[in-house]
Motif scaffolding. Sequence first.
Motif, PDB file in Angstrom:
ATOM      1  N   THR A  82     -18.165  54.622  45.046  1.00 51.12           N
ATOM      2  CA  THR A  82     -19.295  55.036  44.214  1.00 51.12           C
ATOM      3  C   THR A  82     -18.803  55.897  43.053  1.00 51.12           C
ATOM      4  OG1 THR A  82     -20.807  54.938  46.106  1.00 51.12           O
ATOM      5  CG2 THR A  82     -21.505  56.269  44.213  1.00 51.12           C
ATOM      6  N   ALA A  83     -17.834  56.744  43.309  1.00 50.24           N
ATOM      7  CA  ALA A  83     -17.289  57.632  42.273  1.00 50.24           C
ATOM      8  C   ALA A  83     -16.317  56.922  41.331  1.00 50.24           C
ATOM      9  CB  ALA A  83     -16.581  58.813  42.933  1.00 50.24           C
ATOM     10  N   ALA A  84     -15.726  55.822  41.766  1.00 47.04           N
ATOM     11  CA  ALA A  84     -14.613  55.200  41.031  1.00 47.04           C
ATOM     12  C   ALA A  84     -14.917  54.816  39.580  1.00 47.04           C
ATOM     13  CB  ALA A  84     -14.097  53.987  41.803  1.00 47.04           C
ATOM     14  N   PRO A  85     -16.036  54.158  39.274  1.00 52.10           N
ATOM     15  CA  PRO A  85     -16.256  53.803  37.861  1.00 52.10           C
ATOM     16  C   PRO A  85     -16.363  55.025  36.941  1.00 52.10           C
ATOM     17  CG  PRO A  85     -17.638  52.440  39.269  1.00 52.10           C
ATOM     18  CD  PRO A  85     -17.040  53.513  40.142  1.00 52.10           C
ATOM     19  N   LEU A  86     -17.037  56.074  37.400  1.00 51.72           N
ATOM     20  CA  LEU A  86     -17.133  57.286  36.581  1.00 51.72           C
ATOM     21  C   LEU A  86     -15.774  57.963  36.478  1.00 51.72           C
ATOM     22  CD1 LEU A  86     -18.820  59.293  34.940  1.00 51.72           C
ATOM     23  CD2 LEU A  86     -19.189  60.548  37.074  1.00 51.72           C
ATOM     24  N   ALA A  87     -15.054  58.027  37.587  1.00 52.72           N
ATOM     25  CA  ALA A  87     -13.722  58.648  37.574  1.00 52.72           C
ATOM     26  C   ALA A  87     -12.816  57.961  36.552  1.00 52.72           C
ATOM     27  CB  ALA A  87     -13.105  58.600  38.966  1.00 52.72           C
ATOM     28  N   ALA A  88     -12.877  56.642  36.502  1.00 51.50           N
ATOM     29  CA  ALA A  88     -12.077  55.901  35.530  1.00 51.50           C
ATOM     30  C   ALA A  88     -12.546  56.187  34.103  1.00 51.50           C
ATOM     31  CB  ALA A  88     -12.156  54.399  35.823  1.00 51.50           C
ATOM     32  N   GLU A  89     -13.844  56.268  33.914  1.00 49.16           N
ATOM     33  CA  GLU A  89     -14.424  56.506  32.587  1.00 49.16           C
ATOM     34  C   GLU A  89     -14.031  57.883  32.029  1.00 49.16           C
ATOM     35  OE1 GLU A  89     -16.508  55.747  29.167  1.00 49.16           O
ATOM     36  OE2 GLU A  89     -16.478  54.298  30.801  1.00 49.16           O
ATOM     37  N   VAL A  90     -14.122  58.921  32.885  1.00 49.41           N
ATOM     38  CA  VAL A  90     -13.864  60.286  32.411  1.00 49.41           C
ATOM     39  C   VAL A  90     -12.437  60.748  32.712  1.00 49.41           C
ATOM     40  CG1 VAL A  90     -16.294  60.932  32.499  1.00 49.41           C
ATOM     41  CG2 VAL A  90     -14.827  61.406  34.475  1.00 49.41           C
ATOM     42  N   LYS A  91     -11.665  59.875  33.346  1.00 47.83           N
ATOM     43  CA  LYS A  91     -10.252  60.140  33.651  1.00 47.83           C
ATOM     44  C   LYS A  91     -10.082  61.394  34.518  1.00 47.83           C
ATOM     45  CE  LYS A  91      -8.679  57.746  29.502  1.00 47.83           C
ATOM     46  NZ  LYS A  91      -9.877  56.962  29.376  1.00 47.83           N
ATOM     47  N   VAL A  92     -10.844  61.415  35.614  1.00 45.29           N
ATOM     48  CA  VAL A  92     -10.779  62.507  36.581  1.00 45.29           C
ATOM     49  C   VAL A  92     -10.587  61.887  37.964  1.00 45.29           C
ATOM     50  CG1 VAL A  92     -12.114  64.345  37.703  1.00 45.29           C
ATOM     51  CG2 VAL A  92     -12.250  64.047  35.231  1.00 45.29           C
ATOM     52  N   SER A  93      -9.601  62.340  38.689  1.00 43.54           N
ATOM     53  CA  SER A  93      -9.385  61.841  40.051  1.00 43.54           C
ATOM     54  C   SER A  93     -10.291  62.588  41.024  1.00 43.54           C
ATOM     55  CB  SER A  93      -7.930  62.045  40.478  1.00 43.54           C
ATOM     56  OG  SER A  93      -7.087  61.274  39.665  1.00 43.54           O
ATOM     57  N   PRO A  94     -10.989  61.871  41.899  1.00 40.10           N
ATOM     58  CA  PRO A  94     -11.843  62.546  42.878  1.00 40.10           C
ATOM     59  C   PRO A  94     -11.034  63.439  43.827  1.00 40.10           C
ATOM     60  CG  PRO A  94     -12.418  60.228  42.714  1.00 40.10           C
ATOM     61  CD  PRO A  94     -11.129  60.414  41.953  1.00 40.10           C
ATOM     62  N   VAL A  95     -11.621  64.569  44.143  1.00 38.40           N
ATOM     63  CA  VAL A  95     -11.060  65.496  45.120  1.00 38.40           C
ATOM     64  C   VAL A  95     -11.821  65.266  46.420  1.00 38.40           C
ATOM     65  CG1 VAL A  95     -10.784  67.940  45.725  1.00 38.40           C
ATOM     66  CG2 VAL A  95     -10.507  67.191  43.335  1.00 38.40           C
ATOM     67  N   ILE A  96     -11.100  65.110  47.513  1.00 37.50           N
ATOM     68  CA  ILE A  96     -11.721  64.859  48.812  1.00 37.50           C
ATOM     69  C   ILE A  96     -12.201  66.181  49.412  1.00 37.50           C
ATOM     70  CG2 ILE A  96     -11.355  63.954  51.145  1.00 37.50           C
ATOM     71  CD1 ILE A  96     -11.173  61.838  48.883  1.00 37.50           C
ATOM     72  N   TYR A  97     -13.446  66.163  49.919  1.00 37.84           N
ATOM     73  CA  TYR A  97     -13.942  67.342  50.632  1.00 37.84           C
ATOM     74  C   TYR A  97     -14.362  66.938  52.033  1.00 37.84           C
ATOM     75  CZ  TYR A  97     -18.863  65.943  49.845  1.00 37.84           C
ATOM     76  OH  TYR A  97     -20.069  65.293  49.838  1.00 37.84           O
ATOM     77  N   ASP A  98     -14.389  67.911  52.907  1.00 40.16           N
ATOM     78  CA  ASP A  98     -14.735  67.698  54.314  1.00 40.16           C
ATOM     79  C   ASP A  98     -16.250  67.690  54.470  1.00 40.16           C
ATOM     80  OD1 ASP A  98     -15.089  67.729  57.060  1.00 40.16           O
ATOM     81  OD2 ASP A  98     -13.778  69.449  57.407  1.00 40.16           O
ATOM     82  N   ALA A  99     -16.803  66.596  54.938  1.00 45.12           N
ATOM     83  CA  ALA A  99     -18.255  66.463  55.107  1.00 45.12           C
ATOM     84  C   ALA A  99     -18.794  67.403  56.174  1.00 45.12           C
ATOM     85  CB  ALA A  99     -18.616  65.020  55.454  1.00 45.12           C
ATOM     86  N   LYS A 100     -17.919  68.040  56.928  1.00 48.60           N
ATOM     87  CA  LYS A 100     -18.366  69.002  57.942  1.00 48.60           C
ATOM     88  C   LYS A 100     -18.437  70.422  57.382  1.00 48.60           C
ATOM     89  CE  LYS A 100     -16.609  66.180  61.634  1.00 48.60           C
ATOM     90  NZ  LYS A 100     -15.453  65.864  62.417  1.00 48.60           N
ATOM     91  N   ASP A 101     -17.953  70.622  56.148  1.00 44.49           N
ATOM     92  CA  ASP A 101     -17.949  71.944  55.522  1.00 44.49           C
ATOM     93  C   ASP A 101     -18.790  71.909  54.245  1.00 44.49           C
ATOM     94  OD1 ASP A 101     -17.420  74.575  54.862  1.00 44.49           O
ATOM     95  OD2 ASP A 101     -15.442  74.130  54.013  1.00 44.49           O
ATOM     96  N   LEU A 102     -20.098  71.702  54.414  1.00 39.99           N
ATOM     97  CA  LEU A 102     -20.977  71.523  53.265  1.00 39.99           C
ATOM     98  C   LEU A 102     -21.218  72.817  52.509  1.00 39.99           C
ATOM     99  CD1 LEU A 102     -23.380  68.946  54.893  1.00 39.99           C
ATOM    100  CD2 LEU A 102     -21.350  68.537  53.476  1.00 39.99           C
ATOM    101  N   ALA A 103     -21.319  73.936  53.222  1.00 37.11           N
ATOM    102  CA  ALA A 103     -21.452  75.220  52.531  1.00 37.11           C
ATOM    103  C   ALA A 103     -20.169  75.515  51.765  1.00 37.11           C
ATOM    104  CB  ALA A 103     -21.756  76.338  53.525  1.00 37.11           C
TER     105      ALA A 103
END
Length: 186
Positions: A82-103
């Motif tokens: 889902t993030a990939a097309p925008l990441a390519a457009e703005v040239k930013v690599s997604p940073v992975i976060y832990d879905a168990k640490d939402l706060a």
Amino acid sequence: MNRKLLLALLTFALLFTTSAFAQQTTIWLVRHAEKQTSEAMMSSDPELSETGKLRAIDLANVLKRYPINAIYSTNYKRTLATAAPLAAEVKVSPVIYDAKDLAGIASKTLQYNKGKQVLIVGHSNTLIPVIKALKAELPFNELTDDDYDMLFKVVVDDNGNAKLTIAHYGKPHHTTEVPPAFKGTF
């Protein structure tokens, strides 16, 4: 120059300088796009469906107008795709976060991106807790499995005050209705 006038000018200059440095952090949040649901393709980590791939492109088309400085995603194929097309457009690599640490992702986003715009890609059961952790008022407490087209925008000022706006993007695919006070267009 008389003292009162000098004091007034200094006060005005201080107020102007302070407001000029006030920053707003904008956090865009979105649920991953539609995932594959056929039995052969179902797994705990499914890919996006063809409809989902089109929605991811729609998301990029909406957000490429904004200066997105960071993208956060859970470590699942559907969120990363889902993030990939925008990441390519703005040239930013997604940073992975832990879905168990939402706060944690909420506080880290604010800490490391002050005055910037970021995207967080999550899941139907993670977006609402992140928005709550950002201290934004919410019009509902959950998303359904059919809510794929909502784009959440949380603007947080220097004092920690947060305002939520919600818009729909791409092909309509939602069941949860957004109250007028929260509706926006992006």
